[in-house]
Write a protein that holds these residues in place. Structure first.
Motif, PDB file in Angstrom:
ATOM      1  N   ASN A 100     -11.186   2.724  46.858  1.00  0.00           N
ATOM      2  CA  ASN A 100     -10.699   0.951  47.184  1.00  0.00           C
ATOM      3  C   ASN A 100      -9.966   0.645  46.135  1.00  0.00           C
ATOM      4  OD1 ASN A 100     -12.537   1.117  49.392  1.00  0.00           O
ATOM      5  ND2 ASN A 100     -14.005   0.505  48.702  1.00  0.00           N
ATOM      6  N   ILE A 103      -4.515   2.897  45.691  1.00  0.00           N
ATOM      7  CA  ILE A 103      -3.765   4.430  44.798  1.00  0.00           C
ATOM      8  C   ILE A 103      -3.795   5.938  45.902  1.00  0.00           C
ATOM      9  CG2 ILE A 103      -3.116   5.159  42.595  1.00  0.00           C
ATOM     10  CD1 ILE A 103      -4.604   3.230  41.375  1.00  0.00           C
ATOM     11  N   PRO A 104      -2.782   6.143  46.038  1.00  0.00           N
ATOM     12  CA  PRO A 104      -3.088   7.651  46.167  1.00  0.00           C
ATOM     13  C   PRO A 104      -3.284   8.592  44.994  1.00  0.00           C
ATOM     14  CG  PRO A 104      -1.314   7.013  46.978  1.00  0.00           C
ATOM     15  CD  PRO A 104      -1.310   5.801  46.624  1.00  0.00           C
TER      16      PRO A 104
ATOM     17  N   GLY B 110     -11.357  18.085  45.810  1.00  0.00           N
ATOM     18  CA  GLY B 110     -11.034  16.970  46.440  1.00  0.00           C
ATOM     19  C   GLY B 110     -12.372  17.391  47.619  1.00  0.00           C
ATOM     20  N   VAL B 189      -0.272  11.534  51.048  1.00  0.00           N
ATOM     21  CA  VAL B 189      -1.653  11.742  50.006  1.00  0.00           C
ATOM     22  C   VAL B 189      -3.105   9.869  50.300  1.00  0.00           C
ATOM     23  CG1 VAL B 189      -2.219  11.931  47.272  1.00  0.00           C
ATOM     24  CG2 VAL B 189       0.143  12.038  48.705  1.00  0.00           C
ATOM     25  N   GLY B 190      -3.780  10.390  49.924  1.00  0.00           N
ATOM     26  CA  GLY B 190      -5.185   9.845  50.480  1.00  0.00           C
ATOM     27  C   GLY B 190      -5.779   8.877  49.279  1.00  0.00           C
ATOM     28  N   THR B 191      -5.755   7.981  50.136  1.00  0.00           N
ATOM     29  CA  THR B 191      -5.789   7.130  48.685  1.00  0.00           C
ATOM     30  C   THR B 191      -7.766   7.324  49.028  1.00  0.00           C
ATOM     31  OG1 THR B 191      -6.329   4.800  50.102  1.00  0.00           O
ATOM     32  CG2 THR B 191      -4.175   5.202  49.086  1.00  0.00           C
ATOM     33  N   ILE B 192      -8.789   6.690  48.501  1.00  0.00           N
ATOM     34  CA  ILE B 192      -9.991   6.730  48.393  1.00  0.00           C
ATOM     35  C   ILE B 192     -10.722   5.871  49.047  1.00  0.00           C
ATOM     36  CG2 ILE B 192     -11.724   7.071  46.837  1.00  0.00           C
ATOM     37  CD1 ILE B 192     -10.685   8.792  44.981  1.00  0.00           C
ATOM     38  N   VAL B 193     -11.376   6.497  50.276  1.00  0.00           N
ATOM     39  CA  VAL B 193     -11.361   4.611  50.668  1.00  0.00           C
ATOM     40  C   VAL B 193     -13.238   4.615  50.343  1.00  0.00           C
ATOM     41  CG1 VAL B 193     -11.509   3.815  53.282  1.00  0.00           C
ATOM     42  CG2 VAL B 193      -9.167   4.839  51.811  1.00  0.00           C
ATOM     43  N   ASP B 194     -14.099   3.456  49.977  1.00  0.00           N
ATOM     44  CA  ASP B 194     -15.093   3.530  50.880  1.00  0.00           C
ATOM     45  C   ASP B 194     -15.909   2.024  51.307  1.00  0.00           C
ATOM     46  OD1 ASP B 194     -17.936   2.727  50.101  1.00  0.00           O
ATOM     47  OD2 ASP B 194     -17.806   3.924  48.179  1.00  0.00           O
ATOM     48  N   LEU B 313     -16.524  12.148  48.824  1.00  0.00           N
ATOM     49  CA  LEU B 313     -16.506  12.343  47.053  1.00  0.00           C
ATOM     50  C   LEU B 313     -17.904  11.942  46.172  1.00  0.00           C
ATOM     51  CD1 LEU B 313     -13.073  10.921  47.237  1.00  0.00           C
ATOM     52  CD2 LEU B 313     -13.523  13.923  47.137  1.00  0.00           C
ATOM     53  N   PRO B 326     -17.914   7.109  48.728  1.00  0.00           N
ATOM     54  CA  PRO B 326     -15.777   7.148  48.784  1.00  0.00           C
ATOM     55  C   PRO B 326     -15.734   8.357  49.417  1.00  0.00           C
ATOM     56  CG  PRO B 326     -17.229   7.188  47.068  1.00  0.00           C
ATOM     57  CD  PRO B 326     -18.205   7.906  47.618  1.00  0.00           C
ATOM     58  N   HIS B 330      -6.290  14.297  52.873  1.00  0.00           N
ATOM     59  CA  HIS B 330      -4.876  14.149  52.655  1.00  0.00           C
ATOM     60  C   HIS B 330      -4.168  14.517  53.902  1.00  0.00           C
ATOM     61  CE1 HIS B 330      -6.198  13.303  48.897  1.00  0.00           C
ATOM     62  NE2 HIS B 330      -7.144  14.366  48.573  1.00  0.00           N
TER      63      HIS B 330
END
Lengths: 339, 339
Positions: A100, A103-104, B110, B189-194, B313, B326, B330
């Motif tokens: 959250n 940041i890529p 990943g 590029v993905g961001t980390i989403v939770d 993750l 999380p 990508h």
């Protein structure tokens, strides 16, 4: 555009990315060691105010990242990417640190070589114009590593003479396309080398051949020799692995002598601190680079550094299944000058 | 040189790297599914002739790599780098596959998004001239995953309705600077989403928000919309996550409709094969991409594909510690044309 590829496994950065800022965080034992004064922040509390050692590791990464960004005068949202990883199963130290934050993020697994792997990829992405400012970040924690890789701490297991002590520490570096340096000049990507060592308490012996192979490839690919560097430093070979690398080069008629050091040997006073062969873990090379070494470069006491992250790519399960230990070493040239 | 950076988290490849060859390997259940005929090699033996499931996973990677290289008419030593990773603790499936092969290797983590992450980095390194030919490789195995993440197989645990079935499979793609395609045009590029999902048996719900965020960023960064793609495919959201992504876009007034699919839904006949919400694992999107999808592209039945690897993750330990999950996604655009 001139090609960036060199020889067998190296890349040259034609527009060398700069290290804009760096920061390190470490634990109590590291604070008590020879490099104690070089860490930005140390804590007597092994849990860094968290409920578990794993969360403590995330907290260390968070602190290292925040400090590095603060020094660079940047906000999180100005980062185009982060290259992160650690030793915990599923690299949860890093993933939880980055969640959250918008940041890529590229997740890496290079065992204890992660700081070098993240620096390489950070430099590759900036030099090629994919990113303007990126973060390289990693950590390890003695207590979370012991319970994951070895024994419960409460068991009080005896350590063998070749054992190393996982560093409680984190390192963060912000890399950008513009800046006063130090600069990342080139990188040599490691191959995975396994010479048959099966003793998981002797990682130095397992990783030394990988370090030797990458250093040899680096010198060959770039037409350099050890004399071209003020310092060559491996990540966490410890006393035994350090000696093995020197011996392997001696057999080739090359004496590395005083210009070669190992972060695992530098970080602890092994005798006094009961660290046996020395420090290990992603946090070892990360906290030594993002403290002691880069500080020396800022003061021009080191002008050209060959930073070699070393990693043992085993798992507790592969050891139980009787397997030997594949290892890797990635090398990055860091210089106070752009060439 | 025109900059490769686009918007918040995307890169454009000005000299689009080509997929020179691809190959997939899968297990018995996958062979029995709707895509059974699209895998290059399947085995009735879950251990692929090896002593353990972990070694079987390494064996699958080895076979996928060898087949892809064979189709590309290349030898291992012609690879400038490999981007590899898997779900096993310390990514041992990949490290053991790559050991003593003399191929410069970047280890990735990943989770199930690894095929997309490795393709992105492969394309980035070829497009920028760091490498001429590289390998992207990953795998997962039902049995090694079950025992690592969930329960011993012999325990015979009941599966919840939202559970997914880890695909036994591997996928390999060889990427080069020259070739007839398909081509890799750009990456997000993905961001980390939770979003707070804590149920480790409901990964689809945990990953859907990450997929949505990355797709949104992709369309925004590149000024495209779903209609610009023949197919948008997520990695392993399964039936539930797939529906959630559709719903999230519906709320924005965007209907993904028939052009959106999920590899986890495609790979099994969920009802007949008792796969509950569908397939999951690194091997899911890897074996569907490096078989079914790229075969369709070669036949020009799909001309523009948005391939989105999705990864949860978490670790078993973070679940035990009460943490939420999380996730990351990508995305890579693959096209039969160079633009």
């Amino acid at each position: 555009m001139e090609t960036a590829h060199r020889g067998k496994q190296s890349f040259v950065f034609h527009d060398p990315p700069a290290i804009l800022a760096f920061a390190s965080v470490a634990g109590k034992k590291e604070a008590d060691g020879p490099l104690g004064s070089t860490f930005d922040k140390t804590a007597k509390d092994t849990k860094f105010g968290q409920k578990t050692w794993e969360k403590a590791e995330t907290q260390m990464q968070r602190t290292a990242m925040e400090l590095a960004l603060q020094k660079a005068g940047l906000r999180e949202e100005q980062l185009d990417a982060a290259f992160v990883g650690d030793l915990l199963n599923q690299c949860v130290g890093s993933s939880f640190c980055m969640r959250n934050r918008n940041i890529p993020t590229f997740g890496l697994y290079g065992a204890c070589s992660t700081m070098a792997e993240s620096l390489m990829l950070a430099a590759m992405s900036v030099n090629a114009g994919y990113c303007r400012r990126v973060l390289a970040l990693t950590s390890s924690h003695f207590a979370s590593s012991e319970r994951q890789y070895r024994f419960p701490l409460a068991y009080g297991g005896q350590r063998t003479p070749t054992a190393q002590w996982t560093v409680t520490g984190a390192g963060a570096a912000v890399i950008g396309s513009k800046g006063d340096g130090p600069f990342l000049l080139n990188a040599t990507v490691g191959t995975i080398v396994d010479d048959g060592i099966k003793d998981a308490a002797n990682m130095g012996a397992a990783m030394a051949p990988a370090a030797y192979e990458t250093l040899r490839a680096h010198f060959d690919d770039l037409g350099t020799s050890p004399e071209d560097y003020d310092l060559i430093v491996t990540g966490d070979l410890g006393k035994l692995g350090f000696r093995l690398v020197k011996d392997l080069f001696s057999r080739d008629g090359v004496e590395l002598e005083e210009r070669y050091r190992d972060c695992g040997v530098l970080i602890f006073d092994c005798e006094r601190q009961d660290a046996h062969c020395g420090g290990s873990g992603c946090g070892c090379s990360a906290s030594v680079l993002c403290g002691h070494l880069l500080q020396k470069m800022r003061r021009r006491e080191i002008r050209k550094l060959l930073f070699c992250g070393t990693g043992a790519l085993l798992s507790p399960l592969t050891t139980q299944q009787g397997e030997s230990i594949p290892s890797v070493c990635h090398a990055v040239t860091i210089s106070t000058e752009r060439s």
